[in-house]
Design a protein around this motif. Sequence first.
Motif, PDB file in Angstrom:
ATOM      1  N   CYS A   1       0.942  -1.250  -0.009  1.00 47.96           N
ATOM      2  CA  CYS A   1       0.048   0.080  -0.075  1.00 47.96           C
ATOM      3  C   CYS A   1       0.881   1.175   0.040  1.00 47.96           C
ATOM      4  CB  CYS A   1      -1.005  -0.023   1.214  1.00 47.96           C
ATOM      5  SG  CYS A   1      -1.965  -1.507   1.363  1.00 47.96           S
ATOM      6  N   LEU A   2       1.706   1.371  -1.066  1.00 50.49           N
ATOM      7  CA  LEU A   2       2.605   2.594  -1.105  1.00 50.49           C
ATOM      8  C   LEU A   2       2.478   2.978  -2.430  1.00 50.49           C
ATOM      9  CD1 LEU A   2       5.814   0.886   0.069  1.00 50.49           C
ATOM     10  CD2 LEU A   2       4.407   2.613   1.390  1.00 50.49           C
TER      11      LEU A   2
ATOM     12  N   LEU B   1       8.926   2.168  -2.442  1.00 53.52           N
ATOM     13  CA  LEU B   1       7.916   1.099  -3.405  1.00 53.52           C
ATOM     14  C   LEU B   1       8.975   0.366  -3.951  1.00 53.52           C
ATOM     15  CD1 LEU B   1       5.250   0.165  -4.427  1.00 53.52           C
ATOM     16  CD2 LEU B   1       5.774   1.668  -6.233  1.00 53.52           C
TER      17      LEU B   1
ATOM     18  N   PRO C   1      -1.632   3.426  -2.405  1.00 58.18           N
ATOM     19  CA  PRO C   1      -1.384   3.840  -1.237  1.00 58.18           C
ATOM     20  C   PRO C   1      -2.768   3.953  -0.315  1.00 58.18           C
ATOM     21  CG  PRO C   1      -1.371   5.681  -2.881  1.00 58.18           C
ATOM     22  CD  PRO C   1      -1.328   4.443  -3.309  1.00 58.18           C
TER      23      PRO C   1
ATOM     24  N   GLY D   1       2.684  -0.327   4.450  1.00 57.57           N
ATOM     25  CA  GLY D   1       2.220   0.931   3.926  1.00 57.57           C
ATOM     26  C   GLY D   1       2.302   1.750   5.186  1.00 57.57           C
ATOM     27  N   ASP D   2       1.809   2.962   5.001  1.00 58.11           N
ATOM     28  CA  ASP D   2       1.508   4.099   6.031  1.00 58.11           C
ATOM     29  C   ASP D   2       0.781   3.414   7.179  1.00 58.11           C
ATOM     30  OD1 ASP D   2       1.086   6.200   7.673  1.00 58.11           O
ATOM     31  OD2 ASP D   2       1.373   7.822   5.854  1.00 58.11           O
TER      32      ASP D   2
ATOM     33  N   LEU E   1      -3.612   2.715   6.592  1.00 54.68           N
ATOM     34  CA  LEU E   1      -3.952   0.888   6.704  1.00 54.68           C
ATOM     35  C   LEU E   1      -5.376   0.945   7.070  1.00 54.68           C
ATOM     36  CD1 LEU E   1      -0.776  -0.551   7.521  1.00 54.68           C
ATOM     37  CD2 LEU E   1      -1.701  -0.409   5.299  1.00 54.68           C
TER      38      LEU E   1
ATOM     39  N   VAL F   1       6.566   3.533   7.560  1.00 52.66           N
ATOM     40  CA  VAL F   1       6.246   2.448   6.763  1.00 52.66           C
ATOM     41  C   VAL F   1       6.384   1.473   7.662  1.00 52.66           C
ATOM     42  CG1 VAL F   1       6.501   0.874   4.672  1.00 52.66           C
ATOM     43  CG2 VAL F   1       6.557   3.290   4.711  1.00 52.66           C
TER      44      VAL F   1
END
Length: 499
Positions: free
Chosen positions: A93-94, A100, A119, A140-141, A145, A170
């Motif tokens: 999820c980037l 990435l 993302p 991801g961040d 999420l 991340v």
Amino acid sequence: MIQPTASLPATGPVTGDAARTGAPSVAHGPALPDDATTGVLDLFESWVRRTPQAPAVTDGGHSWTYGQLDAAADEVVNGLRDRVRPGDLVGVCLDRSAALVVTAVALARLGAVYLPLGPRPGERRIGAVTEDLDVACLIGDPELLPPAHRAAEHIALALPGEGANAAGTVVAAFAAPPRPGALRAPREAFYAVLTSGSTGRPKAVVVGEPSLGALLDWYRAETGLAPGDRQSLLIGVAFDPHLLELWAGLTSGAALVPAPDAVRWDTDLLVSWWREAAVTVGVAATPMVEPLLEQPWPQGLALRHLVVGGDRMRRRPGPDVTATVLNAYGPAEATVVTTTHAMRAADAAADGTGAPPIGVPIPGVTVVVTGADGHPVPRGEEGELRVGGTALALGYLDPGLTAARFTAPAPGLGLPGVSRLYRTGDRVRMRQDGLLEFLGRLDDQVKISGVRVEPAEVEAALEKDPAVGGGGGGAARAHGGGARVVGCALPVVGAPNTG
């Protein structure tokens, strides 16, 4: 440029009307070269050894060398090695960034299956993914999420934090174990992508490394991508052409240039970014490029090759276009690109008028235009496009879907080396010269800005609302040629009006 294969005869016996009326609608791309077995990850690592100081990612004022990417990827591998196994699906999820790129390399080293989600994947889509698929973790961040993963166990990842789209923090988020029966990827899978599903839930397509490797071999040969070039990283991360962009740069010794998000939605900004970033080879969605083809071509661009796809192209480059424009066609189930038609200003006068064809198959690909019985129709007649050869994905994670869409060639249709054909559902015509023309869909699937959308998925989303008694979905084309999703809902009698 790959030449049309009209002179290649169909192999094996041909039955039905095609045998009586002339050349059948069968075409083969050139044979794969003998050295086309190098792994995708191996090619990247060869550039790490040969040119460790060369730029691998350039994002505004920030740059990372091949050696720095290599070291950063090893850090991620060390952080995840005890939790992520070969064959595990990992949802990424980037956005387009050095972070990435490092993640993609690290997952390839782990033998995990890279599942790009973008993302900010919608909670409904993420819910379907994590319910249906055995996803080991999401990367991801943590603030972006879904709730279940925000509250899950986190492993912090030391990824580059600079760049236009970079996340400040991340993590790899490990939620609850998958439900019994959740679908796993086969060990030979390299990546997976989601496509719209007619059941209302997305379908996961899995692709092996040899299929991606053959595509990248063609791309490098066609575009001349090499050290010193700057390859755009422009396509939305959740869509399969993103894999072509990312690994094309890393396997050629070129520098990847991530695009700021606003560039993807504004043609003027896109042109300015191409110019400022000195992009030499790019990939872009058809709706973004077509407006440029009917006005004076922008000056001062370093861009020499532009691969365009994702939607039907209706315009050709004008005589002042300085880049070679490749009209590319290919579903995710056949590894991004299966046929292309190269257009150059120098031969525009001889290239005809009207919508350009989708061209001829790339190396290792066989295409067949068939009737309902699966046998090829004569050239000049419409039919369904079926694709076989090296380009084919391993299939869907759902074996039932795979069996329905990836089928054996019709009896008597001799296609050496081709054991499966993917039924695209696309209506095409093969001209007498072997070039394919795209005509539309055989079903009601639509494309929105290059993204496949099943109306049934729109309907299913609408009908999840208890105030909706029935729903419908489709596409409406705007005056400028673009399209948008349109949904219609029938309210339940007596339900409150929510506006």
